[in-house]
Design an enzyme around this catalytic site. Sequence first.
Site, PDB file in Angstrom:
ATOM      1  N   LYS A 149       0.876  -1.182   0.000  1.00 28.94           N
ATOM      2  CA  LYS A 149       0.000   0.000   0.000  1.00 28.94           C
ATOM      3  C   LYS A 149       0.910   1.228   0.000  1.00 28.94           C
ATOM      4  O   LYS A 149       1.158   1.846   1.042  1.00 28.94           O
ATOM      5  CB  LYS A 149      -0.927  -0.042   1.225  1.00 28.94           C
TER       6      LYS A 149
HETATM    7  N1  PXG Z   1      -8.037  -1.931  -2.733  1.00 29.01           N
HETATM    8  C1  PXG Z   1      -7.381  -0.770  -2.795  1.00 29.01           C
HETATM    9  C2  PXG Z   1      -6.601  -0.439  -4.018  1.00 29.01           C
HETATM   10  C3  PXG Z   1      -7.422   0.122  -1.712  1.00 29.01           C
HETATM   11  O1  PXG Z   1      -6.762   1.284  -1.768  1.00 29.01           O
HETATM   12  C4  PXG Z   1      -8.871  -1.438  -0.554  1.00 29.01           C
HETATM   13  C5  PXG Z   1      -8.765  -2.278  -1.649  1.00 29.01           C
HETATM   14  C6  PXG Z   1      -9.630  -1.886   0.634  1.00 29.01           C
HETATM   15  O2  PXG Z   1      -8.725  -2.278   1.664  1.00 29.01           O
HETATM   16  P1  PXG Z   1      -9.118  -2.197   3.197  1.00 29.01           P
HETATM   17  O3  PXG Z   1      -7.937  -2.687   3.923  1.00 29.01           O
HETATM   18  O4  PXG Z   1      -9.428  -0.759   3.491  1.00 29.01           O
HETATM   19  O5  PXG Z   1     -10.302  -3.077   3.384  1.00 29.01           O
HETATM   20  C7  PXG Z   1      -8.163  -0.214  -0.564  1.00 29.01           C
HETATM   21  C8  PXG Z   1      -8.191   0.743   0.576  1.00 29.01           C
HETATM   22  C9  PXG Z   1     -10.478   6.321  -0.957  1.00 29.01           C
HETATM   23  C10 PXG Z   1      -9.458   5.446  -0.329  1.00 29.01           C
HETATM   24  O6  PXG Z   1     -10.430   7.533  -0.719  1.00 29.01           O
HETATM   25  C11 PXG Z   1      -9.627   4.076  -0.335  1.00 29.01           C
HETATM   26  C12 PXG Z   1      -8.672   3.234   0.246  1.00 29.01           C
HETATM   27  C13 PXG Z   1      -7.559   3.776   0.796  1.00 29.01           C
HETATM   28  C14 PXG Z   1      -7.407   5.158   0.781  1.00 29.01           C
HETATM   29  C15 PXG Z   1      -8.347   6.010   0.230  1.00 29.01           C
HETATM   30  O7  PXG Z   1     -11.307   5.819  -1.723  1.00 29.01           O
HETATM   31  N2  PXG Z   1      -8.943   1.889   0.210  1.00 29.01           N
END
Ligand code: PXG
Length: 289
Positions: A149
């Site tokens: 990430k």
């Molecule tokens: N895929 C990606 C590419 C992400 O960035 C998720 C899946 C979901 O992961 P978690 O661990 O949160 O269940 C993410 C995380 C936004 C935003 O503003 C979204 C994420 C991170 C930062 C900002 O849409 N999602």
Amino acid sequence: MKIFLDGQLVDEKDAVVSVFDHGLLYGDGVFEGTRIYDGNIAFLKEHLDRLFESAKVLMIDIGMTKEELIQATVDTCKANGLENGYIRHVVTRGAGTLGLNPYLCKKASVIIIAASIKLYPQEMYDNGMKIITAGTIRNMSEALNPRVKSLNYLNNIMAKIEAINAGVMECLMLNPQGYVAEASGDNVFVVKGNKLTTPPTWCGALEGITREKVMDLAREMGMEVEETVMSRYEIWTADEVFLTGTAAEVIAVIELDKRPIGNGKPGPITNKLIEAYRKLVVSDGVRIG
Ligand code: PXG
């Protein structure tokens, strides 16, 4: 607002990093998005495990232990009186020189922002969301593993631009082989009969924390859960489709590329998982006390 920056809580106006920080110059850093619900920082340990793993891959020394970072997160929430909101952890490579060499950056910067985020309107949780497939292909996992990430989110941002330009708020991303990876900021799930499937991380998905928790909840509900390679065919012909993410939680997808999914309304399994997830986020995590 008080921001945690390199070991101290400082005023928002003093929370600044150098223009020579490689986080800014090259997107060289890692981050996490975590939520706090009624004083419970949901799945904080899991988020920090992922932060440390991402940092390890990039050879960034966070310079704090996980325990210290947990304490700093709690302190930042308390300093802002935050009981419900969104927490962003950012670790940048730190200030260096103009040049890629990360070894010339003296010390990583650790930032914790305890604020709020509102991703989708309530109407979309009630009625589901329509999405499109982005033309932007997900980064090839062999080149830049999407499990990291990192602060370089250009691949996702390019896809997000396509979604917004098409009048929707999220989009599906395919990997270089044309198989489903994930959405631009969320993981994707398919319900067919009593079976729940999601693409494996090697297809280009982030190992989402919400994804893991939702798979556990579905197993507890007696569903068969599997990580499988999938194409858009499986999505277009699914009974139900939903997205998961820390910000989005669990949200139904009711249309992909103008094809309605199921009966075009959020399905019963999705609604059950939304409810179970909302119960979990107030109990599983670290309480700020
Ligand atoms: N895929 C990606 C590419 C992400 O960035 C998720 C899946 C979901 O992961 P978690 O661990 O949160 O269940 C993410 C995380 C936004 C935003 O503003 C979204 C994420 C991170 C930062 C900002 O849409 N999602």
